[in-house]
Scaffold this active site. Structure first.
Site, PDB file in Angstrom:
ATOM      1  N   SER A 250      43.198  48.482  34.056  1.00 15.57           N
ATOM      2  CA  SER A 250      43.223  47.776  35.650  1.00 15.57           C
ATOM      3  C   SER A 250      42.093  48.527  36.292  1.00 15.57           C
ATOM      4  O   SER A 250      41.928  48.522  37.257  1.00 15.57           O
ATOM      5  CB  SER A 250      44.469  49.072  35.507  1.00 15.57           C
ATOM      6  OG  SER A 250      43.855  50.330  35.904  1.00 15.57           O
TER       7      SER A 250
ATOM      8  N   GLU B  84      44.496  39.056  36.346  1.00 14.98           N
ATOM      9  CA  GLU B  84      43.245  39.199  37.050  1.00 14.98           C
ATOM     10  C   GLU B  84      42.774  39.098  35.850  1.00 14.98           C
ATOM     11  O   GLU B  84      42.713  40.093  34.811  1.00 14.98           O
ATOM     12  CB  GLU B  84      43.059  40.371  37.605  1.00 14.98           C
ATOM     13  CG  GLU B  84      43.043  40.764  39.358  1.00 14.98           C
ATOM     14  CD  GLU B  84      42.628  42.460  39.338  1.00 14.98           C
ATOM     15  OE1 GLU B  84      41.680  42.177  40.096  1.00 14.98           O
ATOM     16  OE2 GLU B  84      42.227  42.827  38.609  1.00 14.98           O
TER      17      GLU B  84
ATOM     18  N   ASN C  85      42.525  46.582  42.113  1.00 14.46           N
ATOM     19  CA  ASN C  85      42.575  48.105  42.880  1.00 14.46           C
ATOM     20  C   ASN C  85      41.951  48.957  43.480  1.00 14.46           C
ATOM     21  O   ASN C  85      41.620  49.861  43.912  1.00 14.46           O
ATOM     22  CB  ASN C  85      42.854  49.450  40.516  1.00 14.46           C
ATOM     23  CG  ASN C  85      44.213  49.115  40.144  1.00 14.46           C
ATOM     24  OD1 ASN C  85      44.860  49.162  40.331  1.00 14.46           O
ATOM     25  ND2 ASN C  85      44.214  48.401  39.303  1.00 14.46           N
TER      26      ASN C  85
ATOM     27  N   HIS D 227      44.446  41.533  32.869  1.00 12.87           N
ATOM     28  CA  HIS D 227      44.983  42.669  33.553  1.00 12.87           C
ATOM     29  C   HIS D 227      46.002  42.160  34.379  1.00 12.87           C
ATOM     30  O   HIS D 227      46.377  41.687  35.529  1.00 12.87           O
ATOM     31  CB  HIS D 227      43.951  43.123  35.073  1.00 12.87           C
ATOM     32  CG  HIS D 227      44.549  44.763  35.737  1.00 12.87           C
ATOM     33  ND1 HIS D 227      44.648  44.099  36.849  1.00 12.87           N
ATOM     34  CD2 HIS D 227      45.512  44.892  35.580  1.00 12.87           C
ATOM     35  CE1 HIS D 227      45.004  45.902  37.198  1.00 12.87           C
ATOM     36  NE2 HIS D 227      45.724  45.947  36.390  1.00 12.87           N
TER      37      HIS D 227
END
Length: 298
Positions: free
Chosen positions: A119, A152, A190, A140
């Site tokens: 992540s 992702e 993130n 991800h």
């Protein structure tokens, strides 16, 4: 053609990834050093499939077919021997991931794509320990994997166009929405999410408002399905801390510095849902959300 998938790690993300690939007809090797962890993962996958059957989104026959598509392995070399695509879903620890990818480069077929579910950790750094940087990429997934639509897809410095397009296509086959992003700390999800969570923790730490008040403002005011403190518990406070450290180290910007309250909670072993207590308390079998005694108003 991608048919054989190896998933490294059978925890929450790993078993969700295995479940999703198997449900869409891929042959999945689920790999973990712990036989007990593998057994628990298969039980979890079975329960999640039962939930889909009860909702009418899956037939009992499709459930059984999905389970038959998953083969557990404790032997790493055996589990990746036939892989067309490997998805690493181990703990968010840089040294561990680098060690895994060195081994994958040795034991997985030369043609195999090596993906990480990281992540926040650099795909370029991970690829650098292999001799196939063009075939290393980030996938991800979001938690819970069988439900969340986003993947992702992170391009490292050396990731080829061919690898990227193939992984985008595979993600679409899983009925996910793949989004291509470049390899910088935190990627997109993130880099934006963790500072918000960190700011919510600072808001609590500085006494601006309580746990429920902060989460209620974000849920009702910004239409978030879950408040940032509850979401942090769900993700794992240790995972949040690890990602913030990656952002802080990667950018050298003090705005990413983890809140001292978050650091203390992780140090004390209060990591959220996984330990039964974070900002909220969690009781097995109960759906009630109760603020942790630590944060209840006197």
């Amino acid at each position: 053609m991608i048919r054989n998938i190896s998933v490294i790690g059978s925890g929450t993300m790993g078993n969700g990834i295995a479940h999703t690939f198997a449900q869409h007809g891929f042959q999945v090797s689920l790999i973990d050093i712990s036989e007990n962890a593998l057994n628990q993962a298969l039980i979890t996958i079975g329960k999640n499939l039962d939930r889909q059957v009860s909702k009418g989104t899956l037939t009992p026959e499709e459930k059984e077919h999905t389970l038959k598509n998953i083969t557990p392995y404790t032997a790493f070399e055996e589990g990746v021997a036939m892989a067309d695509l490997v998805v690493e879903a181990a703990t968010e620890n840089t040294e561990l991931k680098l060690r895994i990818f060195k081994d994958l480069d040795t034991f997985a077929p030369e043609s195999a794509i090596l993906a990480s579910n990281t992540s926040s950790i650099s795909i370029t750094q991970i690829a650098a320990v292999t001799k196939r940087g063009d075939k290393v990429i980030g996938m991800h997934f979001m938690n819970p994997v069988p439900v969340m639509k986003l993947v992702e897809v992170i391009r490292g410095y050396a990731t080829s166009d061919e690898t990227t397009q193939l992984v985008m296509s595979i993600s679409a086959q899983l009925q996910k929405t793949p989004v291509e992003v470049n390899d910088y700390p935190g990627f997109v999800a993130n880099r934006i999410l963790m500072p918000m969570i960190n700011e919510a923790i600072y808001t609590l730490y500085e006494g601006v408002a309580g746990v429920q008040e902060i989460d209620t403002v974000m849920k009702l005011g910004m239409a978030h399905p879950m408040g940032p403190l509850q979401l942090a518990d769900f993700i794992g406070l240790d995972v949040c801390l690890a990602i913030l450290k990656v952002l802080h180290d990667g950018f050298g910007n003090p705005k990413y510095a983890p809140c001292p309250l978050l650091v203390n909670m992780v140090t004390a072993g209060r990591k959220g849902v996984k330990t039964g207590e974070g900002f909220y308390q969690y009781t097995a079998g109960s759906k009630d959300i109760v603020v942790s005694d630590k944060f209840k108003k006197s």
